[in-house]
Motif scaffolding. Structure first.
Motif, PDB file in Angstrom:
ATOM      1  N   GLY A   1     -11.998 -61.083  24.034  1.00 21.68           N
ATOM      2  CA  GLY A   1     -10.820 -60.073  24.628  1.00 21.68           C
ATOM      3  C   GLY A   1      -9.512 -60.820  23.957  1.00 21.68           C
ATOM      4  O   GLY A   1      -9.496 -61.556  22.969  1.00 21.68           O
ATOM      5  N   LEU A   2      -8.105 -60.133  23.810  1.00 25.18           N
ATOM      6  CA  LEU A   2      -8.263 -58.810  24.767  1.00 25.18           C
ATOM      7  C   LEU A   2      -8.579 -57.691  23.732  1.00 25.18           C
ATOM      8  O   LEU A   2      -8.044 -57.552  22.650  1.00 25.18           O
ATOM      9  CB  LEU A   2      -6.581 -58.952  25.127  1.00 25.18           C
ATOM     10  CG  LEU A   2      -6.131 -59.940  25.845  1.00 25.18           C
ATOM     11  CD1 LEU A   2      -4.742 -60.121  25.842  1.00 25.18           C
ATOM     12  CD2 LEU A   2      -6.312 -59.500  27.407  1.00 25.18           C
ATOM     13  N   SER A   3      -9.106 -56.593  24.349  1.00 22.41           N
ATOM     14  CA  SER A   3      -9.109 -55.437  23.701  1.00 22.41           C
ATOM     15  C   SER A   3      -8.126 -54.492  24.181  1.00 22.41           C
ATOM     16  O   SER A   3      -7.962 -54.127  25.434  1.00 22.41           O
ATOM     17  CB  SER A   3     -10.623 -54.942  24.200  1.00 22.41           C
ATOM     18  OG  SER A   3     -10.915 -53.716  23.795  1.00 22.41           O
ATOM     19  N   LEU A   4      -7.336 -53.931  23.232  1.00 23.55           N
ATOM     20  CA  LEU A   4      -6.224 -53.182  23.600  1.00 23.55           C
ATOM     21  C   LEU A   4      -6.430 -51.666  22.925  1.00 23.55           C
ATOM     22  O   LEU A   4      -7.517 -51.558  22.222  1.00 23.55           O
ATOM     23  CB  LEU A   4      -5.035 -53.807  23.004  1.00 23.55           C
ATOM     24  CG  LEU A   4      -4.818 -55.147  23.778  1.00 23.55           C
ATOM     25  CD1 LEU A   4      -3.315 -55.643  23.009  1.00 23.55           C
ATOM     26  CD2 LEU A   4      -4.307 -55.137  25.029  1.00 23.55           C
ATOM     27  N   PRO A   5      -5.559 -50.592  23.320  1.00 27.17           N
ATOM     28  CA  PRO A   5      -5.910 -49.313  22.571  1.00 27.17           C
ATOM     29  C   PRO A   5      -5.944 -49.364  21.073  1.00 27.17           C
ATOM     30  O   PRO A   5      -6.464 -48.368  20.670  1.00 27.17           O
ATOM     31  CB  PRO A   5      -4.519 -48.583  23.310  1.00 27.17           C
ATOM     32  CG  PRO A   5      -4.337 -49.360  24.543  1.00 27.17           C
ATOM     33  CD  PRO A   5      -4.504 -50.701  24.171  1.00 27.17           C
ATOM     34  N   ASN A   6      -6.001 -50.349  20.431  1.00 27.56           N
ATOM     35  CA  ASN A   6      -5.938 -50.155  18.922  1.00 27.56           C
ATOM     36  C   ASN A   6      -7.589 -50.334  18.667  1.00 27.56           C
ATOM     37  O   ASN A   6      -7.982 -50.552  17.525  1.00 27.56           O
ATOM     38  CB  ASN A   6      -5.200 -51.042  18.196  1.00 27.56           C
ATOM     39  CG  ASN A   6      -5.347 -52.712  18.733  1.00 27.56           C
ATOM     40  OD1 ASN A   6      -5.416 -52.820  19.897  1.00 27.56           O
ATOM     41  ND2 ASN A   6      -5.215 -53.568  17.655  1.00 27.56           N
TER      42      ASN A   6
END
Length: 449
Positions: A394-399
């Motif tokens: 993680g962190l998985s973001l909108p990109n």
């Protein structure tokens, strides 16, 4: 050639340029990585005649270790999915855990499935279970989305022969069999804490997310020729891992150079092991697959192509960094810092993961830079590699494309996706790092540490 602190400045600017190209200009990661590799080499003062060789060499050397494996791994995953083996494995694990702990079962299912199957495909394949389980158990759909997503991404980031961890093992010089074993030891608690426990916590705090009977629409079952057995499904999933582990067992228990050692070492080679597994899948799973084999091959090759390009390009960028002297200067600089090397590896991978939206790029780039430093930094190659893998969870973001797969197939809003998926991944990564430190307590006792 540039020297001193200017090396770090150029290094940071090259990362900033990479982020800008991918996030702002929306340039494909493969093109971005190759462009930044050339630009960084020029800025560092590499002789013009040497730059193409350095970039191409880094690309090729990376794919020597994982190129064939990526292609075979995608094909293997396609056959498991098309035969119904993935769904059969999921059903068996859920039956074992029961209703109350069904989210834990789903999380562990994710861990198992994502070893041979890439995250996006695995989440799509298993997402139908999420709504069904919510309807039958009365548990929030957020809990099941978190459990499944985190289980999948933890395995995707930590357990070889998934391509990212495979590259990390290669770049750190780790024994692959031991890397798989210790990766599993770290991944399972991470999936349960970040997926099951946190998923249960956040699911109770987002109201109105239980699927009701009247809202549920049963999807039409896949058209398999006939139903595959649970035993065969688990056998196919375990086959490549068991074959790869043969190589490790050979090195530990058999005399080097003996006929049996050579045979088992050959079979246990990662490329040979997965090739054998693909051949077995092609033959054994044929009665269960109702899709033309050509379609499966075409889909697999299409998926593998870009993964191979991005992986190689990450290696090319890493090669420029390593040959510039930045690595040596970073070693000297980091030795004066109070940050432990395992934490530094975690942070480095985490920054790349969050900024670039790709666990694979984060794993390849971080391990390309820090992997060759393991011995000089006084770190176990396996522990350093696992810390890098933990940072990529993680962190998985909108990109990140995975963010939108979870968002769309999980039926969540964007804020809910951030709460469940992004934060759950971060918690899982911290848990994995904690497990790495627990393993470090046994350095010199456990093999390879």
């Amino acid at each position: 050639m540039v020297t001193g602190n200017l090396l770090i400045v150029i290094f940071l600017l090259s990362l900033a340029a990479l982020f800008f190209m991918i996030l702002k200009l929306k340039v494909d990661p493969f093109i971005s990585l190759i462009a930044v590799a050339f630009a960084t080499a020029l800025a560092l003062g590499f002789p013009l005649a040497d730059i193409p060789g350095v970039v191409a060499g880094g690309f090729g050397n990376t794919l020597v270790g994982v190129g064939i494996l990526i292609g075979l791994g995608v094909i293997f995953g396609q056959f498991l999915g098309a035969s119904g083996a993935i769904e059969k494995i999921a059903g068996a694990v859920l039956k074992l855990f029961g209703v109350k702990r069904s989210a834990a079962g789903l999380s562990l299912t994710g861990v198992a499935v994502s070893i041979p199957v890439f995250f996006d495909a695995a989440f799509v394949i298993l997402s139908g279970l999420v709504r069904s389980l919510s309807r039958r158990t009365g548990i929030s759909i957020v809990t099941f989305v978190t459990a499944l997503g985190i289980g999948l991404i933890v395995s995707h980031s930590m357990i070889a022969p998934t391509p990212g961890p495979m590259v990390v093992a290669e770049n750190t010089g780790s024994d692959l069999g031991l890397f798989i074993v210790y990766g599993l030891i770290c991944a399972i608690p991470a999936a349960l804490v970040g997926g099951y426990l946190y998923g249960t916590f956040i699911g109770k705090r987002i109201p109105g997310m239980v699927v009701k009977e009247e809202d549920f629409v049963q999807e039409e079952a896949a058209a398999y020729k006939k139903e595959i057995s649970t035993g065969l499904s688990f056998f196919m999933l375990a086959l490549p891992i068991v074959l790869i582990l043969l190589n490790t067992v050979t090195q530990i228990w058999l005399e080097e150079g003996s006929t049996l050692s050579n045979i088992l070492g050959f079979i246990g080679d990662k490329n040979v092991a997965l090739f054998i597994s693909v051949i077995v899948a092609i033959i054994v799973l044929k009665p269960y697959i109702n899709v033309p084999y050509k379609n499966l091959y075409d889909e697999a090759i299409e998926s593998a192509g870009m993964i191979i390009l991005v992986t190689g390009a990450g290696g090319a960028f890493g090669a420029v960094i390593n040959q510039s002297g930045i690595g040596d200067h970073l070693i000297a600089t980091m030795q004066s810092w109070s940050i432990p090397v395992l934490v530094l590896a975690f942070i480095f991978a985490q920054i790349l993961r969050a900024s670039l939206g790709s666990a694979t790029v984060a794993l390849v780039t971080t391990s390309s830079i820090m992997g060759p430093m393991a011995v000089e930094l006084g770190a176990s190659p396996i522990l350093l590699g696992l810390a890098i893998c933990a940072g990529a969870i993680g962190l998985s973001l909108p990109n990140d494309s995975g963010f939108w797969v979870v968002n769309k197939f999980g039926g969540l809003t964007i804020p809910q996706t951030i709460q469940a998926w992004s934060l759950g991944g971060f918690i899982a990564g911290l848990t994995a790092l904690a497990m790495v430190y627990i393993l470090s307590l046994f350095s010199g006792i456990l093999p390879g540490l």
